[in-house]
Design a protein around this motif. Structure first.
Motif, PDB file in Angstrom:
ATOM      1  N   TYR A 155       1.091  -1.758   0.040  1.00 46.10           N
ATOM      2  CA  TYR A 155       0.053  -0.160   0.005  1.00 46.10           C
ATOM      3  C   TYR A 155       0.582   1.101   0.061  1.00 46.10           C
ATOM      4  O   TYR A 155       0.549   2.256  -0.898  1.00 46.10           O
ATOM      5  CB  TYR A 155      -0.757   0.345   1.269  1.00 46.10           C
ATOM      6  N   GLN A 173      -4.230  -8.465  -9.087  1.00 45.05           N
ATOM      7  CA  GLN A 173      -4.329  -7.338  -9.615  1.00 45.05           C
ATOM      8  C   GLN A 173      -4.840  -8.186 -11.067  1.00 45.05           C
ATOM      9  O   GLN A 173      -5.555  -6.435 -11.848  1.00 45.05           O
ATOM     10  CB  GLN A 173      -3.953  -6.352  -9.226  1.00 45.05           C
ATOM     11  N   ASN A 182      -9.903  -5.593  -2.802  1.00 45.93           N
ATOM     12  CA  ASN A 182      -9.829  -4.783  -4.241  1.00 45.93           C
ATOM     13  C   ASN A 182     -10.046  -4.996  -4.984  1.00 45.93           C
ATOM     14  O   ASN A 182     -10.535  -6.340  -5.647  1.00 45.93           O
ATOM     15  CB  ASN A 182      -8.070  -4.484  -4.322  1.00 45.93           C
ATOM     16  N   HIS A 185     -13.304  -0.961  -7.501  1.00 48.08           N
ATOM     17  CA  HIS A 185     -12.177  -0.554  -7.025  1.00 48.08           C
ATOM     18  C   HIS A 185     -10.950   0.830  -8.156  1.00 48.08           C
ATOM     19  O   HIS A 185     -10.482   1.526  -8.177  1.00 48.08           O
ATOM     20  CB  HIS A 185     -11.614  -0.708  -5.966  1.00 48.08           C
ATOM     21  N   HIS A 186     -10.214  -0.390  -8.630  1.00 48.03           N
ATOM     22  CA  HIS A 186      -9.486  -0.515  -9.482  1.00 48.03           C
ATOM     23  C   HIS A 186      -9.350   0.842 -10.533  1.00 48.03           C
ATOM     24  O   HIS A 186      -8.424   1.626 -11.265  1.00 48.03           O
ATOM     25  CB  HIS A 186      -8.809  -1.627 -10.255  1.00 48.03           C
ATOM     26  N   HIS A 218      -8.703   3.740  -9.652  1.00 46.19           N
ATOM     27  CA  HIS A 218      -7.435   4.109  -8.735  1.00 46.19           C
ATOM     28  C   HIS A 218      -6.491   4.819 -10.541  1.00 46.19           C
ATOM     29  O   HIS A 218      -6.059   5.698 -10.528  1.00 46.19           O
ATOM     30  CB  HIS A 218      -6.847   2.586  -9.043  1.00 46.19           C
ATOM     31  N   ASN A 270      -7.558   4.704  -3.933  1.00 45.42           N
ATOM     32  CA  ASN A 270      -7.298   3.140  -4.047  1.00 45.42           C
ATOM     33  C   ASN A 270      -6.132   2.282  -4.262  1.00 45.42           C
ATOM     34  O   ASN A 270      -6.302   1.734  -5.667  1.00 45.42           O
ATOM     35  CB  ASN A 270      -8.720   2.762  -4.068  1.00 45.42           C
ATOM     36  N   ILE A 322      -8.246  -3.666   0.326  1.00 50.06           N
ATOM     37  CA  ILE A 322      -9.268  -2.263   0.252  1.00 50.06           C
ATOM     38  C   ILE A 322      -8.885  -1.202   1.679  1.00 50.06           C
ATOM     39  O   ILE A 322      -9.335  -0.363   1.958  1.00 50.06           O
ATOM     40  CB  ILE A 322      -9.808  -2.126  -0.896  1.00 50.06           C
ATOM     41  N   ASP A 378      -6.713   1.260   2.569  1.00 46.69           N
ATOM     42  CA  ASP A 378      -7.002   2.293   1.828  1.00 46.69           C
ATOM     43  C   ASP A 378      -8.088   3.410   3.085  1.00 46.69           C
ATOM     44  O   ASP A 378      -8.336   4.598   2.788  1.00 46.69           O
ATOM     45  CB  ASP A 378      -7.812   2.818   0.393  1.00 46.69           C
TER      46      ASP A 378
END
Length: 288
Positions: A93, A163, A182, A186-187, A190, A201, A207, A210
């Protein structure tokens, strides 16, 4: 470091999901930019080469720091992996957050945000100079805490592979899972260049950090995500994509006249001298 270590099985999964996404985008009328796809693949190839050439530096640093750890977690103990997962999430993070908020780190990370179309292959649009820019040093304390570099590498690889599946518009919101994990929603935020979405994010699999540190922003129906950089990169040439932000930084440094100005250009927050609350691919220089 470990971004593109794709084994054959995972490679097949990556390809399958990418084909399904391509079909979905074509059927839904969103289209599919093959030029951008070519840029993604070209950047991925260059990043593989850079990992082979420089990845040993990161591994050596982790092993060197690990040798000073006062306590070492056993690789064959399940608790190592459970605790290590959350510790890695915490350090990831902050590495990710600093990659957005420190210009020197951003020069490499901007590559990942340069895609103007949000598709699964864009996950592999990664910087070639990450070892040089050095945001990875934020992971070194994890080795000092006694986590073996092999464990760190495995956990980071899992984090980054997870991811891959977040880089898509196919999946909507996922209900209660959005509170913890996440997700693609959410991405998407980002990767938005909208002022409402910038620098938010930063989590990997989770997550939670965040939400804890105040960088979480939810995707809004009334604010469609605009992907890419605030100053878009129009080229699909992988060399332009990989080095455009270094060129911007060099031009900024040449415009500075004081040590303070050079320091701000190198390590300040991207966009701060433009007087705008957003990340910029190029800083406007005023009175420096």
């Amino acid at each position: 470091m470990f971004e593109n270590e794709l084994n054959p099985a995972f490679g097949l999964v990556v390809l399958l999901f990418a084909v399904v996404e391509w079909a979905w985008r074509r059927h839904s009328g969103r289209g599919y930019d093959l030029g951008s796809l070519g840029g993604n693949l070209g950047v991925m190839a260059g990043q593989l080469v850079s990992t082979v050439l420089t990845g040993g530096v990161i591994a050596a640093a982790l092993f060197a720091v690990y040798s000073f750890a006062p306590f070492q977690w056993a690789l064959d103990d399940w608790r190592t992996w459970v605790v290590g997962f959350f510790v890695l999430e915490f350090f990831y993070y902050w590495e990710h957050r600093f990659s957005h908020t420190v210009r020197w780190f951003w020069t490499s990370h901007a590559v990942h945000h340069s895609a103007n179309e949000f598709t699964l292959p864009a996950a592999f649009r990664l910087g070639w100079t990450s070892t040089i820019s050095g945001a990875w040093v934020i992971l070194l304390p994890m080795a000092l805490m006694g986590f073996h570099p092999v464990a760190i590498g495995a956990l980071l690889t899992f984090n980054l592979r997870y991811q891959y599946f977040l880089h898509t518009e196919v999946v909507g919101k996922l209900g209660p899972l959005e509170w913890i994990f996440n997700t693609p929603s959410h991405h998407r935020v980002h990767h938005g260049s909208n002022a409402e979405y910038l620098d938010t994010n930063f989590g990997g699999v989770l997550i939670l950090f965040d939400r804890l540190f105040g960088t979480f922003v939810e995707e809004r129906k009334d604010v469609p995500v605009k992907y890419g950089l605030t100053t878009p990169v129009a080229s699909n040439n992988p060399f332009v994509i990989a080095f455009h932000e270094w060129g911007n930084l060099w031009r900024d440094l040449r415009s500075r006249r004081t040590l303070r100005g050079w320091w701000r250009a190198l390590f300040g927050r991207p966009g701060q001298d433009a007087g705008e609350p957003q990340r910029l691919a190029y800083w406007a220089v005023k009175d420096v």
